[in-house]
Enzyme design. Structure first.
Site, short mmCIF file in Angstrom:
data_model
loop_
_atom_site.label_atom_id
_atom_site.label_comp_id
_atom_site.label_asym_id
_atom_site.label_seq_id
_atom_site.Cartn_x
_atom_site.Cartn_y
_atom_site.Cartn_z
CB SER A 280 -0.24 5.38 21.58
OG SER A 280 -0.03 5.84 22.79
CE LYS B 273 2.33 4.19 23.36
NZ LYS B 273 1.42 4.29 24.62
CE1 TYR C 15 5.98 6.41 23.91
CE2 TYR C 15 5.86 8.60 25.27
CZ TYR C 15 5.28 7.47 24.95
OH TYR C 15 3.93 7.03 25.30
CE1 TYR D 217 -2.11 2.23 25.71
CE2 TYR D 217 -3.97 3.73 25.02
CZ TYR D 217 -2.59 3.44 25.12
OH TYR D 217 -1.76 4.22 24.44
CB VAL E 125 -4.51 10.37 24.00
CG1 VAL E 125 -4.43 9.05 25.16
CG2 VAL E 125 -2.77 10.84 23.87
N1 GLU Z 1 2.10 10.46 23.87
C1 GLU Z 1 1.09 10.13 24.87
C2 GLU Z 1 1.93 9.58 26.08
O1 GLU Z 1 2.76 9.28 26.47
C3 GLU Z 1 0.54 8.85 24.24
C4 GLU Z 1 -0.71 7.96 24.75
C5 GLU Z 1 -1.63 7.48 23.98
O2 GLU Z 1 -1.92 7.89 22.83
O3 GLU Z 1 -2.34 6.59 24.57
O4 GLU Z 1 1.13 10.02 27.43
#
Ligand code: GLU
Length: 312
Positions: free
Chosen positions: A67, A70, A194, A246, A264
């Site tokens: 993430s 992002k 994505y 988050y 993650v």
């Molecule tokens: N590719 C992971 C998902 O979509 C990203 C989540 C993350 O890194 O927090 O579940």
């Protein structure tokens, strides 16, 4: 002005202090390929605005940025589409898990912010405008290489496939948003792109270099590349501070006091505006899905260097 911190000994000291704890936390296993990573890995990279680089541990080893992508994709989308993206995604902390679906129904398919999965899926949808999925992925990889000033950065195909195979939750989010008209492209295309940007593999050193523009008002001070306007850099930092971890974002702001984006895979990119860009990697996660030792390392660094956006 406080004295310039001795980053060489601070970075080495953090590595030494945390060494007895390497392996703590729980490695993400809902993406099977991520569960294969050695939980005892630990890397830390600090790159200053002068281009000085301080590394410790596994700072040169590529890992799945997940993430953290992002924040980089939001930068790319703002550059391509400007403020219009805010019609389709909000700017408020969600107070929910990264893959939560609960708010979407009440809020008519508009995700709270670009850093929860639903929001990042919308941002990815905007990157598909005028492109096939393959072209969008190529543009993303080129952009990240440009940010980091490193040609060797690639997506880890095994991780992307692993996400594809187990991505029911993300598919649910995407179909739900598609039904509201929030997504313009076919769900399969959007998720394909994505999963690929989440699967980018970068080392702490590469990631810290890629984040430098956020520490320097939108311009990479080492390459001289202008990435975005200073107003946009400031706002991306604001979103990283309020939404980058988050449901652990408030705690991260309290403890570290710097904009940051976690993934993650156990990585965190943190920005000390006017000072440096920092990347840390430790695969074990805490209960909110953020790197356990990574957050502690950044807390130590912010304290020891005297870096915080809230004062010394
Ligand atoms: N590719 C992971 C998902 O979509 C990203 C989540 C993350 O890194 O927090 O579940």
């Amino acid at each position: 002005m406080p004295p310039k911190p001795d980053l060489k000994s601070i970075v080495a000291g953090i590595h030494a202090d945390l060494a007895p704890r390497f392996g703590e936390g729980k490695v993400a296993d809902y993406i099977p390929q991520l569960a294969r990573v050695d939980p005892r890995r630990f890397g830390l990279a600090v790159v200053t605005l002068e281009g000085e680089t301080f590394l410790a541990g596994d700072a040169e080893l590529p890992f799945s940025i997940q993430s953290i992508s992002k924040a980089l994709m939001l930068t790319l989308a703002l550059g391509r589409h400007g403020e219009t993206i805010w019609k389709r995604v909000g700017r408020e902390p969600s107070g929910s898990a990264f893959n939560s679906i609960v708010q979407l129904e009440a809020e008519s398919g508009i995700p709270r912010n670009p850093f929860i999965n639903a929001g990042a899926i919308v941002v990815t949808d905007t990157l598909l405008a005028g492109h096939t999925p393959r072209e969008a992925i190529a543009e993303i990889v080129r952009f990240v290489r440009f940010l980091a000033d490193e040609e060797g950065i690639v997506t880890d195909k095994a991780v992307a496939r692993s996400e594809e195979a187990t991505g029911d939750r993300n598919r649910a989010l995407a179909h739900f948003m598609h039904s509201f008209g929030t997504l313009k492209h076919p769900v399969d295309h959007v998720l394909g792109v994505y999963f690929h940007h989440c699967a980018l593999a970068m080392s702490c050193r590469q990631l810290a270099k890629a984040g430098l523009f956020l520490a320097n008002n939108g311009r990479n001070p080492v390459t001289g590349h202008s990435v975005i306007s200073s107003a946009r850099a400031r706002r991306i930092n604001a979103l990283m501070l309020t939404c980058g971890h988050y449901d652990g974002s408030g705690d991260f702001a309290y403890r570290v006091g710097l904009p940051g984006k976690s993934g993650v895979g156990g990585g965190i990119l943190a920005i000390a505006p006017g000072h440096a860009s920092i990347a840390v990697w430790s695969p074990g996660l805490d209960a909110t899905g953020n790197s356990l030792l990574g957050s502690i390392a950044l807390e130590m660094l912010a304290n020891r260097a005297g870096w915080s956006v809230f004062g010394h």
